[in-house]
Design a protein around this motif. Structure first.
Motif, PDB file in Angstrom:
ATOM      1  N   TYR A 125     -39.560  56.214 102.027  1.00 56.90           N
ATOM      2  CA  TYR A 125     -38.443  56.902 101.609  1.00 56.90           C
ATOM      3  C   TYR A 125     -36.552  56.997 101.838  1.00 56.90           C
ATOM      4  O   TYR A 125     -37.664  56.355 103.455  1.00 56.90           O
ATOM      5  CB  TYR A 125     -38.501  58.984 101.294  1.00 56.90           C
ATOM      6  N   GLU A 128     -30.280  57.006  99.439  1.00 58.71           N
ATOM      7  CA  GLU A 128     -30.191  56.244  98.175  1.00 58.71           C
ATOM      8  C   GLU A 128     -28.975  54.787  98.105  1.00 58.71           C
ATOM      9  O   GLU A 128     -30.305  53.252  97.458  1.00 58.71           O
ATOM     10  CB  GLU A 128     -29.870  57.199  97.543  1.00 58.71           C
ATOM     11  N   GLN A 131     -31.949  51.232  98.785  1.00 54.26           N
ATOM     12  CA  GLN A 131     -32.814  51.675  98.191  1.00 54.26           C
ATOM     13  C   GLN A 131     -33.497  50.438  97.997  1.00 54.26           C
ATOM     14  O   GLN A 131     -34.387  49.421  98.004  1.00 54.26           O
ATOM     15  CB  GLN A 131     -33.413  52.410  96.289  1.00 54.26           C
ATOM     16  N   PHE A 146     -41.978  52.230  97.645  1.00 53.95           N
ATOM     17  CA  PHE A 146     -40.701  52.765  97.811  1.00 53.95           C
ATOM     18  C   PHE A 146     -40.881  54.045  97.270  1.00 53.95           C
ATOM     19  O   PHE A 146     -41.216  54.245  95.272  1.00 53.95           O
ATOM     20  CB  PHE A 146     -39.496  52.257  97.011  1.00 53.95           C
ATOM     21  N   GLY A 147     -40.699  55.376  97.985  1.00 56.91           N
ATOM     22  CA  GLY A 147     -41.247  56.428  96.902  1.00 56.91           C
ATOM     23  C   GLY A 147     -40.385  57.726  95.989  1.00 56.91           C
ATOM     24  O   GLY A 147     -40.308  58.355  95.553  1.00 56.91           O
ATOM     25  N   GLY A 148     -38.384  57.264  96.793  1.00 58.17           N
ATOM     26  CA  GLY A 148     -37.885  57.456  96.530  1.00 58.17           C
ATOM     27  C   GLY A 148     -36.617  57.621  97.379  1.00 58.17           C
ATOM     28  O   GLY A 148     -37.023  57.710  98.252  1.00 58.17           O
ATOM     29  N   THR A 149     -36.012  58.394  96.842  1.00 57.72           N
ATOM     30  CA  THR A 149     -34.850  59.177  98.301  1.00 57.72           C
ATOM     31  C   THR A 149     -34.280  59.854  98.879  1.00 57.72           C
ATOM     32  O   THR A 149     -35.248  60.785  98.951  1.00 57.72           O
ATOM     33  CB  THR A 149     -33.093  58.811  97.300  1.00 57.72           C
ATOM     34  N   TYR A 150     -34.103  59.929 100.392  1.00 53.32           N
ATOM     35  CA  TYR A 150     -34.570  60.960 101.137  1.00 53.32           C
ATOM     36  C   TYR A 150     -33.106  60.869 101.996  1.00 53.32           C
ATOM     37  O   TYR A 150     -32.693  59.780 102.614  1.00 53.32           O
ATOM     38  CB  TYR A 150     -35.221  60.158 102.107  1.00 53.32           C
ATOM     39  N   ARG A 166     -46.746  61.984 107.899  1.00 59.72           N
ATOM     40  CA  ARG A 166     -46.163  61.243 108.143  1.00 59.72           C
ATOM     41  C   ARG A 166     -44.575  61.430 108.771  1.00 59.72           C
ATOM     42  O   ARG A 166     -44.933  61.708 110.358  1.00 59.72           O
ATOM     43  CB  ARG A 166     -44.930  62.776 106.915  1.00 59.72           C
TER      44      ARG A 166
END
Length: 193
Positions: A125, A128, A131, A146-150, A166
């Motif tokens: 993560y 944004e 990315q 890529f799992g998404g935004t943090y 983690r």
């Protein structure tokens, strides 16, 4: 001796005794007045000393209170300055771009990757706006996606479901560690302690 003489002698004796009593009374009155005046002076001196002590105590308390308030204001001002400095550092980290941002992000991802087995499925993560950068870097790592935004200033959060590990390698977490380790030195430089 005649009766008149006896009466006169008794009167003289009574007058003498009355005079003696009056003189004793006056002397005793003077002693009482002197004692009262001495007591009054001692009391006045004692009260004066008490008042001076109380005034000194109140002055010391006021001075101590003023010093404490000044120290608190100084500490608040220092805390505000340190918060401003940290805010500026965060802004600069968030504004990093180009090769510098890529190098730091790659380094943080590689460091996090050391915590996972080679065959692990790893999710990454990141910020944004990073990315596409992260996805480009992930092409070099098998099993990473890529799992998404943090919400962070930059860097990566890497996790694996298999190992339940983690790793937070964001700019924020690195800054937190560096800030805590160097706060005393930063403070010394800013405030010449």
């Amino acid at each position: 001796m005649s009766l008149d003489n006896v009466v006169e002698d008794i009167r003289d004796e009574a007058r003498a005794r009355a005079e003696e009593i009056r003189e004793d009374g006056e002397q005793r009155a003077e002693e009482i007045i002197e004692e009262a005046e001495t007591d009054a002076e001692e009391l006045l001196e004692s009260r004066k000393t008490d008042v001076e002590r109380q005034v000194e105590q109140e002055r010391e308390q006021a001075l101590s209170s003023a010093k404490l308030e000044a120290k608190q204001k100084r500490l608040e001002a220092r805390r505000d300055v340190l918060e401003d400095v940290r805010g500026q550092v965060e802004e600069e980290l968030a504004a990093l771009s180009g090769d510098r941002r890529e190098t730091l992000t790659r380094s943080l991802l590689d460091e996090a990757a050391d915590e996972f087995d080679d065959d692990a499925d790893v999710v990454v993560y990141g910020r944004e706006s990073d990315q596409s950068l992260i996805e480009d870097i992930l092409e070099e790592h098998d099993g990473y996606e890529f799992g998404g935004t943090y919400e962070c200033l930059g860097g990566v959060v890497v996790e694996s479901q298999q190992s339940r590990v983690r790793v937070n390698n964001t700019f924020d977490s690195v800054l937190e560690g560096v800030w805590e380790d160097n706060l005393k030195e930063v403070s010394s430089r800013l405030f010449d302690q």
